[in-house]
Motif scaffolding. Structure first.
Motif, PDB file in Angstrom:
ATOM      1  N   LYS A  41       0.832  -1.208   0.000  1.00 36.67           N
ATOM      2  CA  LYS A  41       0.000   0.000   0.000  1.00 36.67           C
ATOM      3  C   LYS A  41       0.862   1.252   0.000  1.00 36.67           C
ATOM      4  O   LYS A  41       0.607   2.190  -0.769  1.00 36.67           O
ATOM      5  CB  LYS A  41      -0.933   0.005   1.207  1.00 36.67           C
ATOM      6  N   ARG A  45       1.001   3.890  -3.108  1.00 40.21           N
ATOM      7  CA  ARG A  45       0.619   5.292  -2.869  1.00 40.21           C
ATOM      8  C   ARG A  45       1.765   6.234  -3.242  1.00 40.21           C
ATOM      9  O   ARG A  45       1.532   7.342  -3.733  1.00 40.21           O
ATOM     10  CB  ARG A  45       0.209   5.484  -1.412  1.00 40.21           C
ATOM     11  N   LEU A  71      -8.133   2.557  -1.830  1.00 44.36           N
ATOM     12  CA  LEU A  71      -7.048   2.179  -0.932  1.00 44.36           C
ATOM     13  C   LEU A  71      -5.696   2.684  -1.449  1.00 44.36           C
ATOM     14  O   LEU A  71      -4.804   3.007  -0.658  1.00 44.36           O
ATOM     15  CB  LEU A  71      -7.017   0.655  -0.782  1.00 44.36           C
ATOM     16  N   LEU A  72      -5.557   2.772  -2.766  1.00 44.51           N
ATOM     17  CA  LEU A  72      -4.300   3.225  -3.362  1.00 44.51           C
ATOM     18  C   LEU A  72      -4.187   4.747  -3.390  1.00 44.51           C
ATOM     19  O   LEU A  72      -3.151   5.289  -3.789  1.00 44.51           O
ATOM     20  CB  LEU A  72      -4.153   2.677  -4.785  1.00 44.51           C
TER      21      LEU A  72
END
Length: 278
Positions: A41, A45, A71-72
């Protein structure tokens, strides 16, 4: 495939080093329990924050893809769902946070008829043009993203599909794959999963066709494309990318299609690849 978009690249700053990074979800971004590690993650990101075009490219349907996009940390970008059958433009300023910009449909009836002859005990489900899932035998899967509506086989035959899924509990993945080969499906594109699972899309449609349409629209140099995946439905995408990376647990034919192999999903193989882009 022609993409129809209400917004696109007009606000994009020219960046010759910009990468288009196409990422499979299950077995790549998340493990087979659906968990994304902190390392993956954070690395994903960071790649998004660096301005690269990160495209979630998955066999999952729309509803099961959106949580991964969120989520990204992708607030503006794109996602390819249903193995190329549906393409989204993600924009947090839109009412729903996204819009469907391409949907590739097909008539599932010929494939359903042929499959039922060979696999009469299999379970069947399809996603229709409105994003609903229709299924036989209360067939449900997390990749659908919505609760499937139980219908009879005839209703499936009458529907227009973006995605058709077949699951057999009576066969191994290898036996299932051999059975599907003997059918000689025509007018569709299909891929066999890790188990006795079959995903079917319109003819000529795959993750590769979806991401290539985006690449052309975004005017990204083909040499700046990266793809990472672990499944048989990733083979065309790995071959399409200038840098195709297979996950360490991928089947041998997937590894053979890639330019390199990273660590397995449980070893955060994707994080290693993503960090190399920073």
């Amino acid at each position: 495939m022609t993409l129809t978009m209400s917004a696109g690249i007009e606000d994009r700053q020219e960046n010759p080093n910009l990468k288009m990074v196409c990422l499979d979800v299950d077995g790549t971004l998340v493990n087979h329990d659906g968990h994304m590690s902190t390392a993956v993650k954070e690395a994903a990101r960071a790649v998004v924050a660096a301005g690269h075009e990160v495209v979630v490219s998955t066999g999952r349907s729309l509803g099961a893809t959106l949580p991964v996009v969120e989520l990204l940390g992708i607030e503006r970008g794109y996602a390819v769902c249903c193995n190329g059958g549906v393409t989204l433009r993600v924009d947090s300023t839109l009412p729903d946070g996204y819009e469907v910009i391409d949907r590739q449909t097909f008539d599932p009836a010929p494939a359903l008829e042929a499959l039922r002859e060979v696999l009469p005990a299999a379970k069947y489900a399809l996603e229709d043009v409105d994003g609903n899932f229709l299924s036989t035998e209360r067939f449900q899967d997390a990749s659908f993203g919505v609760v499937a509506q139980g219908v009879d086989f005839e209703r499936l035959m009458e529907s227009i599909a973006v995605r058709l899924v077949v699951f057999s509990t009576d066969s191994t993945a290898e036996e299932f794959g051999e059975a599907v080969k003997t059918i000689g499906l025509h007018g569709v594109t299909y891929s066999v999963g890790w188990t006795a699972w079959l995903d079917i899309a319109a003819e000529g449609i795959s993750k590769a066709s979806g991401v290539e349409a985006l690449r052309a629209h975004l005017e990204i140099d083909p040499e700046n494309t990266v793809a990472v995946g672990d499944g048989r439905n990733d083979i065309e995408m790995l071959q399409w990318a200038a840098r195709g990376v297979a996950m360490g647990q991928a089947p041998e034919e997937v590894k053979a299609a890639a330019d390199e192999v990273t660590a397995p999903v449980e070893g955060d193989g994707l994080a290693h690849v993503l960090r190399s882009l920073l």
